[in-house]
Design an enzyme around this catalytic site. Structure first.
Site, PDB file in Angstrom:
ATOM      1  N   TYR A  20      -5.856  10.041   5.457  1.00 58.20           N
ATOM      2  CA  TYR A  20      -4.526  10.384   4.978  1.00 58.20           C
ATOM      3  C   TYR A  20      -4.638  11.264   3.723  1.00 58.20           C
ATOM      4  CZ  TYR A  20      -3.348   7.057   8.571  1.00 58.20           C
ATOM      5  OH  TYR A  20      -3.255   6.419   9.780  1.00 58.20           O
ATOM      6  N   GLN A  27       0.842  -1.183   0.000  1.00 59.80           N
ATOM      7  CA  GLN A  27       0.000   0.000   0.000  1.00 59.80           C
ATOM      8  C   GLN A  27       0.887   1.247   0.000  1.00 59.80           C
ATOM      9  OE1 GLN A  27      -2.260   1.346   3.594  1.00 59.80           O
ATOM     10  NE2 GLN A  27      -4.054   0.806   2.372  1.00 59.80           N
TER      11      GLN A  27
END
Length: 355
Positions: free
Chosen positions: A181, A99
């Protein structure tokens, strides 16, 4: 035949089943370099029957780390440390993913078991954070607003990290657009109050994510599967909504994404989430749009029959689990037995197979 233990193909990669390991931060890297802990941690899930193991949120630039202990892919040293871990996952029959992430305003924070909370001061190893707008996450330092040059540098960081990930042997790349994020911060009007081409309308708020998808696809070619994790709702008034998530998912697919990994929340401290088994599955179903968009479901999916039912009912195409794999690294072997699926066991473990 079990759907959960049927293979799935994305571009050039065929995954042996649809029960996958979510990326889970270990906060155990040194200067972004993964350690022996990561090797043992990730390889065990492949031995335990996972189809795809996605490594934790891995920062594309140093200032994109959630904490000073986060893994990275901004250097060749980091790439080379990941390579034997990828090899270990492959040797045990699973596909390996990573990721790629930038934490934005939620960067430079203390790791979960540190004595302190909130932002790490610059004089104690922290750094100045960046975000779409100078709006702090509650209890964290106020970030600096990214200008055009800073946005371009973020795109370049994702591209360079994607190249290193592929060179390390990863089969699948996932862009982290969830959990508050940076890419999620651009998507949500609660954190993005820009008035330029990256703010305002949903199309503008999605512009950075789609730019990165285009740039990464150009860098890694047509054979590498690209997933995108999104938070399909902020669980807060006036935030990002499931309908907006479905629209962004469709755009992402048009820009080369192969699967949308549907999660939720993480953007604001005042979120209100009603947590229960499978609580995020309806969000995956909304984003899937009746099967038009490939999606995975996650969120308190802890039992084989539960996971099988999610797929059988058409709510998702694959299942990500996190904490259940931590509790039982052989969750895949157990789930296959419970569903009557005949899958290969590591020969070293054959004597323990249920008969």
């Amino acid at each position: 035949m079990s759907i959960l233990f049927s293979p799935a193909t994305f571009r050039s990669v065929t995954v042996r089943n649809r029960l996958w390991v979510s990326p889970m931060c270990m906060y155990s890297a040194v200067d972004g370099v993964v350690q022996e802990w990561h090797h043992t941690h990730l390889a065990q899930f492949a031995s335990g029957g996972a189809g795809l193991v996605i490594a934790e949120a891995t920062a594309v630039v140093p200032e994109g780390r959630i904490s000073p202990r986060d893994a990275g892919l901004w250097s060749d040293e980091q790439r080379d440390a990941w390579a034997p871990i990828v090899d270990a996952i492959h040797a045990r029959g699973a596909a390996a993913g990573v990721q790629l992430a930038h934490a934005g305003r939620k960067a430079s924070t203390w790791w979960p078991w540190a004595a302190e909370r909130g932002s790490v001061p610059v004089d104690e190893g922290g750094w100045v954070t960046t975000a779409p707008s100078p709006i702090a996450f509650e209890g964290y330092a106020v970030p600096t607003e990214l200008d055009e040059t800073g946005i371009d540098a973020v795109v370049d960081g994702f591209v360079a990290a994607a190249r290193r990930a592929v060179d390390a042997g990863f089969d699948v790349l996932e862009l982290h657009g969830a959990h508050g994020y940076l890419l999620h911060q651009f998507l949500s009007p609660l954190s993005n109050q820009r008035t330029d081409g990256y703010g305002g309308s949903l199309e503008n708020r999605a512009r950075l994510l789609l730019r990165i998808l285009d740039a990464v696809r150009l860098e890694v070619g047509d054979g590498v599967p690209l997933f995108v994790r999104i938070s399909a709702t902020d669980h807060a008034d006036s935030g990002f909504t499931p309908d907006e998530a479905a629209t962004v998912a469709a755009w992402a697919t048009e820009h080369g994404a192969d699967l949308i990994d549907v999660s939720s929340g993480g953007l604001v401290a005042h979120q209100q989430i009603a947590v229960h088994p499978g609580y995020q599955v309806p969000l995956a179903e909304t984003v899937r749009q009746g099967g038009r968009i490939p999606v995975s479901a996650v969120g308190l999916i802890t039992a084989a029959e539960q996971a099988e039912r999610v797929l059988a009912e058409g709510s998702a195409d694959a299942i990500f689990a996190g904490r259940e794999w931590l509790r039982d690294p052989h969750f895949g072997l157990r789930a296959a037995h419970e569903l009557g699926a005949d899958i290969a066991w590591p020969p070293q473990y054959e004597r323990a197979r249920w008969r």
